[in-house]
Scaffold this motif. Sequence first.
Motif, PDB file in Angstrom:
ATOM      1  N   ASP A   1       0.970  -1.229   0.159  1.00  0.00           N
ATOM      2  CA  ASP A   1       0.222   0.223   0.119  1.00  0.00           C
ATOM      3  C   ASP A   1       0.846   1.149  -0.137  1.00  0.00           C
ATOM      4  OD1 ASP A   1      -1.328   1.831   1.062  1.00  0.00           O
ATOM      5  OD2 ASP A   1      -3.200   0.784   1.109  1.00  0.00           O
ATOM      6  N   VAL A   2       0.735   1.753  -0.969  1.00  0.00           N
ATOM      7  CA  VAL A   2       1.178   3.611  -1.118  1.00  0.00           C
ATOM      8  C   VAL A   2       0.794   4.585   0.186  1.00  0.00           C
ATOM      9  CG1 VAL A   2       1.979   3.398  -3.620  1.00  0.00           C
ATOM     10  CG2 VAL A   2      -0.483   4.554  -3.082  1.00  0.00           C
TER      11      VAL A   2
ATOM     12  N   TYR B   1       4.061  -0.520   8.759  1.00  0.00           N
ATOM     13  CA  TYR B   1       5.048  -0.775   8.029  1.00  0.00           C
ATOM     14  C   TYR B   1       4.627  -1.963   7.385  1.00  0.00           C
ATOM     15  CZ  TYR B   1      10.147  -1.238   6.701  1.00  0.00           C
ATOM     16  OH  TYR B   1      11.171  -1.370   6.120  1.00  0.00           O
ATOM     17  N   GLY B   2       5.159  -2.369   6.180  1.00  0.00           N
ATOM     18  CA  GLY B   2       4.455  -3.709   5.412  1.00  0.00           C
ATOM     19  C   GLY B   2       3.405  -3.922   5.147  1.00  0.00           C
ATOM     20  N   HIS B   3       1.879  -2.434   5.150  1.00  0.00           N
ATOM     21  CA  HIS B   3       0.861  -2.888   4.643  1.00  0.00           C
ATOM     22  C   HIS B   3       0.696  -3.459   2.962  1.00  0.00           C
ATOM     23  CE1 HIS B   3      -2.866  -0.297   4.586  1.00  0.00           C
ATOM     24  NE2 HIS B   3      -3.250  -1.460   4.036  1.00  0.00           N
TER      25      HIS B   3
ATOM     26  N   LYS C   1       1.865   9.257   1.976  1.00  0.00           N
ATOM     27  CA  LYS C   1       2.108   8.590   1.206  1.00  0.00           C
ATOM     28  C   LYS C   1       3.657   8.238   2.052  1.00  0.00           C
ATOM     29  CE  LYS C   1       2.755   7.918  -3.873  1.00  0.00           C
ATOM     30  NZ  LYS C   1       2.084   8.268  -5.439  1.00  0.00           N
ATOM     31  N   ALA C   2       3.414   7.324   1.118  1.00  0.00           N
ATOM     32  CA  ALA C   2       5.288   6.170   2.189  1.00  0.00           C
ATOM     33  C   ALA C   2       6.585   7.119   0.593  1.00  0.00           C
ATOM     34  CB  ALA C   2       5.108   4.916   1.783  1.00  0.00           C
ATOM     35  N   ASP C   3       7.620   7.165   1.514  1.00  0.00           N
ATOM     36  CA  ASP C   3       8.773   7.512   0.434  1.00  0.00           C
ATOM     37  C   ASP C   3       8.456   6.039  -0.759  1.00  0.00           C
ATOM     38  OD1 ASP C   3      11.217   9.140   0.057  1.00  0.00           O
ATOM     39  OD2 ASP C   3      11.869   6.656   1.122  1.00  0.00           O
TER      40      ASP C   3
ATOM     41  N   GLU D   1      10.915   0.932  -1.893  1.00  0.00           N
ATOM     42  CA  GLU D   1      11.934  -0.440  -2.929  1.00  0.00           C
ATOM     43  C   GLU D   1      12.763  -1.247  -1.941  1.00  0.00           C
ATOM     44  OE1 GLU D   1      13.534   1.645  -5.589  1.00  0.00           O
ATOM     45  OE2 GLU D   1      11.695   3.236  -6.539  1.00  0.00           O
ATOM     46  N   LYS D   2      12.924  -1.094  -0.362  1.00  0.00           N
ATOM     47  CA  LYS D   2      13.665  -1.298  -0.145  1.00  0.00           C
ATOM     48  C   LYS D   2      12.881  -2.376   1.039  1.00  0.00           C
ATOM     49  CE  LYS D   2      15.935   1.530   2.400  1.00  0.00           C
ATOM     50  NZ  LYS D   2      16.860   2.625   3.166  1.00  0.00           N
ATOM     51  N   LEU D   3      11.862  -2.587   0.683  1.00  0.00           N
ATOM     52  CA  LEU D   3      10.682  -2.440   1.511  1.00  0.00           C
ATOM     53  C   LEU D   3      10.581  -4.163   0.722  1.00  0.00           C
ATOM     54  CD1 LEU D   3       8.692  -3.975   4.128  1.00  0.00           C
ATOM     55  CD2 LEU D   3       7.772  -2.428   3.821  1.00  0.00           C
ATOM     56  N   GLN D   4      10.173  -4.116  -0.429  1.00  0.00           N
ATOM     57  CA  GLN D   4       9.840  -4.813  -1.627  1.00  0.00           C
ATOM     58  C   GLN D   4      10.528  -5.877  -1.621  1.00  0.00           C
ATOM     59  OE1 GLN D   4       9.477  -2.677  -5.652  1.00  0.00           O
ATOM     60  NE2 GLN D   4       8.209  -4.957  -6.237  1.00  0.00           N
TER      61      GLN D   4
END
Length: 145
Positions: A37-38, A43-45, A126-128, A133-136
């Motif tokens: 989710d953007v 964290y991790g939604h 909106k998330a950074d 990208e890092k989390l993905q």
Amino acid sequence: MSLHGDYDSQNIFAKIIRGEAPCYKLYEDDDVLAFLDVFPQSYGHTLVIPKRSAARNILEVDPGALSKMALAVQKLTRVLVAELEPAGVQVAQFNGNPAGQTVFHIHMHIVPRYEGDTLGVHASQKADAAELEKLQARLVKRLNG
Ligand code: AMP
């Protein structure tokens, strides 16, 4: 938009499924797509959607697509919990405007919850992109590991 109405094929999730809009994809197969989710509530939604069902909500979705979405939710929830070690996890699904639905292609939310969280329903920020990208990358690695 509320509980009853026509499916709008120009909704953002339909565009993501068709590849007309980007997403931070975590998992995809013939039936489902999972992505970050953007506007994350935590964290991790993560969101999970059926790809072949033009359904706006749980009233309209066919049982096969619903089952496949639920199985993917469990798979992704396990990955999120293993990788991010939240203290809890919410799995949610909204139907109709008054219930909090804003995108009218059926979807399920997986929201990891951490100690001290405030339990918001919608995030305003909106998330950074670099953080997403890092989390993905981290979650995809865990999924494939
Ligand atoms: P709901 O309120 O249940 O309809 O949830 C829709 C969710 O989709 C919200 O949490 C939004 O932050 C999220 N969202 C909207 N547009 C996008 C997008 N382009 N990529 C990822 N998530 C999105």
